[in-house]
Design a protein around this motif. Structure first.
Motif, short mmCIF file in Angstrom:
data_model
loop_
_atom_site.label_atom_id
_atom_site.label_comp_id
_atom_site.label_asym_id
_atom_site.label_seq_id
_atom_site.Cartn_x
_atom_site.Cartn_y
_atom_site.Cartn_z
N ALA A 1 -43.35 -31.76 -22.06
CA ALA A 1 -43.76 -33.02 -22.68
C ALA A 1 -44.16 -34.05 -21.63
N PHE A 2 -43.43 -34.09 -20.52
CA PHE A 2 -43.79 -35.03 -19.47
C PHE A 2 -45.14 -34.68 -18.85
N MET A 3 -45.36 -33.40 -18.55
CA MET A 3 -46.63 -33.01 -17.95
C MET A 3 -47.80 -33.31 -18.87
N GLN A 4 -47.59 -33.14 -20.17
CA GLN A 4 -48.66 -33.48 -21.12
C GLN A 4 -48.90 -34.98 -21.12
N ALA A 5 -47.82 -35.76 -20.99
CA ALA A 5 -47.97 -37.22 -20.92
C ALA A 5 -48.75 -37.63 -19.68
N VAL A 6 -48.56 -36.91 -18.58
CA VAL A 6 -49.34 -37.18 -17.37
C VAL A 6 -50.81 -36.87 -17.62
N VAL A 7 -51.08 -35.72 -18.20
CA VAL A 7 -52.46 -35.32 -18.47
C VAL A 7 -53.16 -36.34 -19.38
N ASP A 8 -52.42 -36.80 -20.39
CA ASP A 8 -53.01 -37.71 -21.39
C ASP A 8 -52.87 -39.18 -21.02
N ASP A 9 -52.29 -39.48 -19.86
CA ASP A 9 -52.08 -40.85 -19.40
C ASP A 9 -51.30 -41.67 -20.43
N GLN A 10 -50.18 -41.11 -20.87
CA GLN A 10 -49.35 -41.75 -21.89
C GLN A 10 -48.15 -42.44 -21.27
N ASP A 11 -47.46 -43.22 -22.12
CA ASP A 11 -46.19 -43.81 -21.72
C ASP A 11 -45.11 -42.73 -21.69
N TRP A 12 -44.04 -43.02 -20.94
CA TRP A 12 -42.92 -42.10 -20.84
C TRP A 12 -41.61 -42.88 -20.93
N GLN A 13 -40.74 -42.42 -21.82
CA GLN A 13 -39.47 -43.11 -22.04
C GLN A 13 -38.37 -42.52 -21.16
N LEU A 14 -37.61 -43.40 -20.53
CA LEU A 14 -36.43 -43.01 -19.76
C LEU A 14 -35.22 -43.22 -20.66
N VAL A 15 -34.50 -42.12 -20.94
CA VAL A 15 -33.51 -42.15 -22.02
C VAL A 15 -32.19 -41.53 -21.59
N HIS A 16 -31.13 -41.90 -22.33
CA HIS A 16 -29.81 -41.29 -22.15
C HIS A 16 -29.02 -41.54 -23.42
N ARG A 17 -28.03 -40.69 -23.65
CA ARG A 17 -27.23 -40.88 -24.86
C ARG A 17 -26.19 -41.98 -24.70
N ALA A 18 -25.90 -42.38 -23.44
CA ALA A 18 -24.93 -43.45 -23.20
C ALA A 18 -25.54 -44.81 -23.55
N MET A 19 -24.74 -45.65 -24.17
CA MET A 19 -25.19 -46.98 -24.59
C MET A 19 -25.37 -47.89 -23.38
N PRO A 20 -26.49 -48.60 -23.29
CA PRO A 20 -26.68 -49.53 -22.17
C PRO A 20 -25.74 -50.73 -22.29
N GLY A 21 -25.59 -51.42 -21.16
CA GLY A 21 -24.84 -52.66 -21.17
C GLY A 21 -25.59 -53.75 -21.91
N GLU A 22 -24.90 -54.86 -22.17
CA GLU A 22 -25.48 -55.93 -22.97
C GLU A 22 -26.74 -56.50 -22.34
N ALA A 23 -26.75 -56.63 -21.03
CA ALA A 23 -27.92 -57.19 -20.36
C ALA A 23 -29.15 -56.32 -20.56
N MET A 24 -28.97 -55.04 -20.53
CA MET A 24 -30.11 -54.12 -20.73
C MET A 24 -30.60 -54.17 -22.18
N ILE A 25 -29.67 -54.26 -23.11
CA ILE A 25 -30.08 -54.36 -24.51
C ILE A 25 -30.84 -55.67 -24.73
N ALA A 26 -30.36 -56.72 -24.12
CA ALA A 26 -31.06 -58.00 -24.22
C ALA A 26 -32.46 -57.93 -23.60
N ALA A 27 -32.61 -57.07 -22.59
CA ALA A 27 -33.90 -56.92 -21.92
C ALA A 27 -34.84 -55.97 -22.66
N GLY A 28 -34.37 -55.36 -23.76
CA GLY A 28 -35.26 -54.54 -24.56
C GLY A 28 -34.84 -53.09 -24.75
N ALA A 29 -33.74 -52.65 -24.17
CA ALA A 29 -33.27 -51.28 -24.40
C ALA A 29 -32.96 -51.11 -25.88
#
Length: 478
Positions: A213-241
């Motif tokens: 999926a990442f390589m296809q995103a590179v080929v298609d010049d798409q956005d890529w999401q950086l993800v994890h199952r752990a909940m972000p801290g409040e500051a990150m959620i406030a910043a848009g996580a």
């Protein structure tokens, strides 16, 4: 010069190079051993010791002849087999790391410091270790138990790096590690650029686990999401996580090509990170029906599941060249002798799994369930030279492919025969093993039929591993 035995075609053997003797003495000879042949006898005796009593003498002689003929073991086998050292005969392992400090995480993976303890014990016994650190929550993620924020996997890789520096491996072997982080982990950019800091992670090779999926995103010049199952801290959620529908938290969205360029610049400037195409690895895996692979051993040639091992044995290809440089006849590669050597090497490496000292019970259980081995070769370039073939010409490529194909088929056939004698590996399932897309599904049809009929002793048979000191010590630097 010392008079040495002739090769099978009557060509004289040359005296070994001084550096070969130096490496042999420094790393491999034990006790009163005076040369390579004493060592071969020790290894052959050890590997034959797990045969049925009435077969031991026969296989000790056969293993000895095969060692003399170029079918050697990897470094741990040649160093420790037949000694009283409580060291593993396995060069490398992959070990899991979970998302907690101690005990096990909610998916059953060992906590970070439990994984560190397991790694230290493995390295103390002579094994290198690869890890996937992607389960560890990213920097800035919430840690509910202590009402704090996580420091991220890169900070813990620092700890593993220092532990490797401290633990002395058995037989004076330098510790070796591989660190892997997935391309979608929120801390992947810090991971990619970590070695730009002088002295950081000196005891690690590092690789990024990349998806289709990442390589296809590179080929298609798409956005890529950086993800994890752990909940972000409040500051990150406030910043848009935000949390996706699949439950994963999106920490940041970046351009795939921007991330790929970061990987490429670091690889160009510092020769790291490497790239692991994880989807390809898992599609190709003969055991994809019962395991997942997320990491490799330290040198990257052996993708392995949690607690999987590298039981390796290269074959010195130059030993099978007859009439090198057309001296005394036309230069040729002795494929029949090579096939016999490969078949016997399969049996020897299968025996290693029963002879070796296991640092951890989980490693033993994983090996006994699947009986992975890795027959390989060394000296391909020199072999083509002796045959008068250029490495960059079609004739050279054809010979290289024929050698590899011969090794593949001979190894798999030998493992089928061994299954008829000793039984298949316990996790064997014919339908899953031969499913479309696996490596085994591309074997010749008659060989697939034999596997379906009789089973196979070893889940995996081949691994073209780097052969640094064993090539120097036992292959005249081939």
């Amino acid at each position: 010069m010392t008079s040495l035995p002739l090769f099978p075609d009557g060509a004289p053997r040359l005296d070994p190079q001084p550096i070969s003797l130096d490496v042999l003495r420094e790393k491999y000879l034990k006790g009163q051993e005076a040369g390579a042949d004493d060592l071969y006898r020790r290894v052959a005796r050890a590997l034959a010791s797990v045969e049925a009593p009435e077969l031991r003498e026969r296989y000790e002689a056969l293993f000895l002849d095969n060692l003399r003929g170029g079918a050697i073991g990897a470094g741990r086998i040649m160093s420790a087999a037949g000694t009283d050292i409580q060291a593993t005969l396995i060069n490398c392992f992959v070990q899991p790391v979970g998302d907690c400090i101690q005990g096990q995480d909610d998916e059953g993976f060992p906590g970070i410091y439990e994984a560190l303890r397991e790694a230290a014990e493995t390295m103390r016994r002579g094994g290198g270790v690869g890890y996937d650190f992607s389960r560890i929550r990213p920097r800035g993620a919430r840690v509910r138990g202590t009402a704090s924020l996580a420091s991220g996997p890169c900070s813990y890789i620092n700890v593993f790096d220092q532990s490797c520096s401290t633990v002395e491996s058995a037989g004076s072997r330098r510790g070796a590690q591989m660190g892997v982080l997935r391309i979608d982990h929120p801390d992947v950019r810090e991971f990619i650029t970590a070695k730009r800091t002088p002295g950081r992670w000196n005891n690690f090779n590092v690789s990024v686990g990349v998806s289709d999926a990442f390589m296809q995103a590179v080929v298609d010049d798409q956005d890529w999401q950086l993800v994890h199952r752990a909940m972000p801290g409040e500051a990150m959620i406030a910043a848009g996580a935000r949390q996706r529908e699949d439950g994963l938290w999106v920490y940041q969205t970046i351009k795939a090509r921007e991330l790929w360029d970061t990987v490429m610049r670091s690889a160009y400037d510092f020769a790291e990170p490497g790239i692991l195409f994880l989807d390809n690895i898992n599609r190709d895996n003969n055991l994809r029906y019962c395991e997942r692979i997320d990491a490799t051993n330290p040198c990257g040639e052996q993708p392995l599941p949690s607690y999987g091992c590298c039981d390796l044995g290269p074959i010195v290809l130059t030993r099978f060249v007859r009439h090198p440089f057309d001296k005394g006849g036309g230069a040729r590669f002795d494929f029949e002798a090579f096939e016999r050597a490969v078949a016997l090497q399969v049996r020897a490496l299968d025996n290693v799994l029963d002879v070796t000292w296991w640092p951890l019970p989980q490693q033993r259980d994983e090996a006994q369930a699947k009986r992975r081995i890795g027959v390989g070769f060394t000296g391909l370039g020199n072999t083509l030279t002796l045959l008068g073939l250029r490495y960059d010409r079609e004739e050279g490529r054809h010979m290289a492919a024929r050698i590899a194909e011969t090794m593949r088929d001979a190894a798999y056939r030998a493992s089928v025969a061994l299954a008829q004698e000793k039984g298949s590996f316990p996790s064997f399932d014919a339908d899953g093993y031969l499913a479309e897309g696996t490596f085994a599904s591309r074997l010749p049809a008659d060989l697939q039929a034999l596997i379906r009929q009789h089973g196979i002793r070893n889940s995996h048979l081949l691994s073209i591993a780097p052969t640094g000191t064993v090539s120097l010590a036992f292959a005249d630097n081939a």
